[in-house]
Write a protein that holds these residues in place. Structure first.
Motif, PDB file in Angstrom:
ATOM      1  N   ALA A 101      21.187 -26.156  76.091  1.00 16.36           N
ATOM      2  CA  ALA A 101      20.443 -24.899  75.877  1.00 16.36           C
ATOM      3  C   ALA A 101      19.998 -25.007  74.454  1.00 16.36           C
ATOM      4  CB  ALA A 101      21.426 -23.713  76.073  1.00 16.36           C
ATOM      5  N   ARG A 102      20.739 -25.543  73.374  1.00 14.83           N
ATOM      6  CA  ARG A 102      20.600 -25.554  72.070  1.00 14.83           C
ATOM      7  C   ARG A 102      19.389 -26.469  71.868  1.00 14.83           C
ATOM      8  NH1 ARG A 102      20.918 -27.816  67.074  1.00 14.83           N
ATOM      9  NH2 ARG A 102      21.738 -26.438  65.621  1.00 14.83           N
ATOM     10  N   ALA A 103      19.137 -27.580  72.794  1.00 11.88           N
ATOM     11  CA  ALA A 103      17.809 -28.334  72.553  1.00 11.88           C
ATOM     12  C   ALA A 103      16.635 -27.271  73.119  1.00 11.88           C
ATOM     13  CB  ALA A 103      17.881 -29.444  73.492  1.00 11.88           C
ATOM     14  N   ALA A 104      16.867 -26.349  73.975  1.00 16.16           N
ATOM     15  CA  ALA A 104      15.683 -25.613  74.514  1.00 16.16           C
ATOM     16  C   ALA A 104      15.299 -24.575  73.555  1.00 16.16           C
ATOM     17  CB  ALA A 104      16.327 -25.143  75.814  1.00 16.16           C
ATOM     18  N   PHE A 105      16.403 -23.985  72.603  1.00 15.41           N
ATOM     19  CA  PHE A 105      16.307 -22.846  71.749  1.00 15.41           C
ATOM     20  C   PHE A 105      16.109 -23.137  70.370  1.00 15.41           C
ATOM     21  CE2 PHE A 105      17.516 -20.730  75.932  1.00 15.41           C
ATOM     22  CZ  PHE A 105      16.601 -20.007  76.112  1.00 15.41           C
ATOM     23  N   ALA A 106      16.570 -24.111  69.920  1.00 15.16           N
ATOM     24  CA  ALA A 106      17.113 -24.147  68.486  1.00 15.16           C
ATOM     25  C   ALA A 106      15.730 -24.472  67.778  1.00 15.16           C
ATOM     26  CB  ALA A 106      17.789 -25.564  67.981  1.00 15.16           C
ATOM     27  N   HIS A 107      15.449 -23.650  66.578  1.00 11.55           N
ATOM     28  CA  HIS A 107      14.053 -23.725  65.758  1.00 11.55           C
ATOM     29  C   HIS A 107      14.464 -23.386  64.371  1.00 11.55           C
ATOM     30  CE1 HIS A 107       9.714 -23.526  65.910  1.00 11.55           C
ATOM     31  NE2 HIS A 107       9.746 -22.730  64.865  1.00 11.55           N
ATOM     32  N   GLU A 108      13.832 -24.446  63.486  1.00 10.34           N
ATOM     33  CA  GLU A 108      14.205 -24.314  62.181  1.00 10.34           C
ATOM     34  C   GLU A 108      13.251 -23.596  61.448  1.00 10.34           C
ATOM     35  OE1 GLU A 108      15.112 -28.178  60.633  1.00 10.34           O
ATOM     36  OE2 GLU A 108      16.850 -28.432  61.928  1.00 10.34           O
TER      37      GLU A 108
END
Length: 477
Positions: free
Chosen positions: A307-314
């Protein structure tokens, strides 16, 4: 009014608590629903744009006289329409406290204690479901958003941009799955609806056949959605079998347990959920069978890093500086929202204040009410069940003696008229479903106030209202 003194806040609070106590204490004296027009409600409200404020007592008077009477009384013990929680006084206080603190649970530094409380409460839910210790998740607005987040994670796990992705779900699955597919660019047309059996559970043979046909046609199956309590009948799909099929075809297994999954707390229903803990994700609604007020949904991921790979954004304005791993935690990395209200407080207060034993007993009572209604219907000569009761949803039809030899269409039309009349009568409230092409009166017991006597009153209400319909049976010859 903008910045009241502590004494003023106390006075306001006393007035609100008194109103709350009177309302909840008199619930059975209210009609569940009061038939009124949109214009009548609007005419009762002052439409002028306010340039000068009014005092608190005047505001509360509008709520008492114009809002309460013209609302559907969702906390009423015979509010059986839809999947509607009554809320709890304890959680209402939690919402007040959460709004008082006004924490924004974006990242640990923004709300240290609230973030920790949410992480703790999510872990309690993980344990209730039997998920592995590495599982995690977050609270969202409701089941639709939880399904959206889970489908996004499922797509990430497949890591393919061919544009020919396919999701599989039974024809009884909630429309939010198709909506999620549309919003995520997968396309509603790529949600393959699988046939159901006579109990409205997914047919695993048809699931395998559709996956196989799609593979042969060059599609990329990536996700199967199982139901832990469908919205129409409360059916629980065979979760362990679906897990085996998901493993065979390398699919993400998502479970929509928004309505039913918390029934795992009831001993009599627990066996239905065997295999639930092996899902890759699950959507839940604490604002359904934990009896909480809206809004609070939940999504649990078996492997949160996907899920982190799908939603993480910097972005520079969200960059976390000078914090260790735990203190650098960000909920925005695991779901679609940035700003998030303190939903966890009411979940924590309910679980901590009431306890799982009492919650399990309340759910067990709801199940017993639905089963009891099914028994009364089967023993009657003027009602019939349209679907078996599995959890606490029931679907029935009223077929008085004058209609027994009429066409199915005539019986459907009569029950449609009966539903409208029942809702306007106000003593009990049902909704509707179409099952195998037939119209059904549908109800859901999701209220700790509901008793076996209320189920008797419901059938009596249906008979009474049906008897008052003009030319009730002869009109459909």
């Amino acid at each position: 009014m903008l910045d009241p003194t502590p004494d003023e806040i106390g006075d306001w609070g006393n007035s609100v608590i008194q109103l709350m106590a009177e309302y909840l204490g008199g619930l059975r004296d209210h009609k569940v629903y009061r038939h009124i027009s949109s214009r009548d409600i609007r005419d009762s409200l002052d439409p002028a744009l306010p340039t000068k404020g009014i005092d608190f007592d005047a505001l509360l008077k509008v709520f008492r006289e114009n809002i309460i009477p013209f609302s559907r009384q969702n906390a009423h013990p015979r509010m059986f329409g839809y999947v509607q929680s009554p809320g709890t006084p304890l959680a209402a206080f939690a919402d007040l406290l959460a709004s008082t603190l006004n924490a924004n649970l974006t990242v640990w530094r923004s709300a240290p204690a609230p973030v920790e409380l949410e992480r703790l409460t999510i872990d309690w839910i993980r344990q209730i479901l039997g998920f592995n210790a590495q599982a995690g998740g977050l609270f969202v607005s409701g089941g639709s958003m939880a399904n959206l987040a889970a489908i996004a994670a499922a797509r990430q796990a497949k890591d393919d941009s061919s544009g020919r992705l396919r999701i599989y779900a039974s024809s009884e699955t909630h429309f939010s799955i198709a909506k999620a597919a549309a919003l995520l660019g997968i396309g509603q047309e790529n949600v393959r609806l699988v046939d159901v059996d006579e109990c409205f559970k997914i047919r695993v043979d048809d699931l395998v056949a559709k996956i196989t046909a799609d593979l042969e046609a060059g599609y990329l199956p990536f996700c199967v959605v199982a139901n832990a309590g469908t919205v129409n009948t409360g059916a629980v799909d065979p979760l362990a079998e679906i897990r085996e099929i998901a493993d065979r075809f390398q699919l993400w297994m998502h479970v929509d347990g928004s309505y039913g999954a918390f029934a795992v707390l009831a001993k009599s229903a627990r066996k239905l959920f065997a295999g639930l803990e092996r899902a890759d994700s699950i959507a839940l609604d604490p604002h359904k069978w934990l009896y909480l007020p809206v809004d609070v949904g939940c999504v649990i991921y078996r492997a949160p890093e996907i899920a982190r790979a799908a939603f993480a954004h910097e972005a520079e304005y969200t960059r976390i500086i000078g914090e260790k791993a735990d203190e650098a935690f960000a909920f925005w990395d695991y779901g679609p929202e940035l700003s998030r209200r303190f939903r966890a407080l009411k979940v924590w207060m309910l679980l901590k204040g009431v306890g799982l034993d009492s919650l399990g007993e309340a759910i067990e009572s709801n199940l017993a009410c639905a089963r009891n209604l099914e028994s009364m219907v089967r023993a009657s000569d003027d009602f019939e069940m349209v679907a078996p009761v599995e959890l606490s949803i029931f679907c029935l039809r009223h077929v008085p003696v004058q209609l027994r030899n009429k066409s199915p269409q005539a019986i459907d039309a009569f029950n449609e008229r009966l539903l409208i009349a029942l809702q306007r009568d106000g003593s009990s409230y049902l909704s509707n479903a179409t099952l195998a092409g037939r119209f059904a009166l549908r109800g859901c017991v999701l209220n700790y106030r509901t008793t076996l006597r209320d189920m008797e009153i419901l059938l009596n209400d249906l008979r009474r209202v049906a008897g008052s319909l003009p030319n009730s049976a002869s009109a459909h010859s």
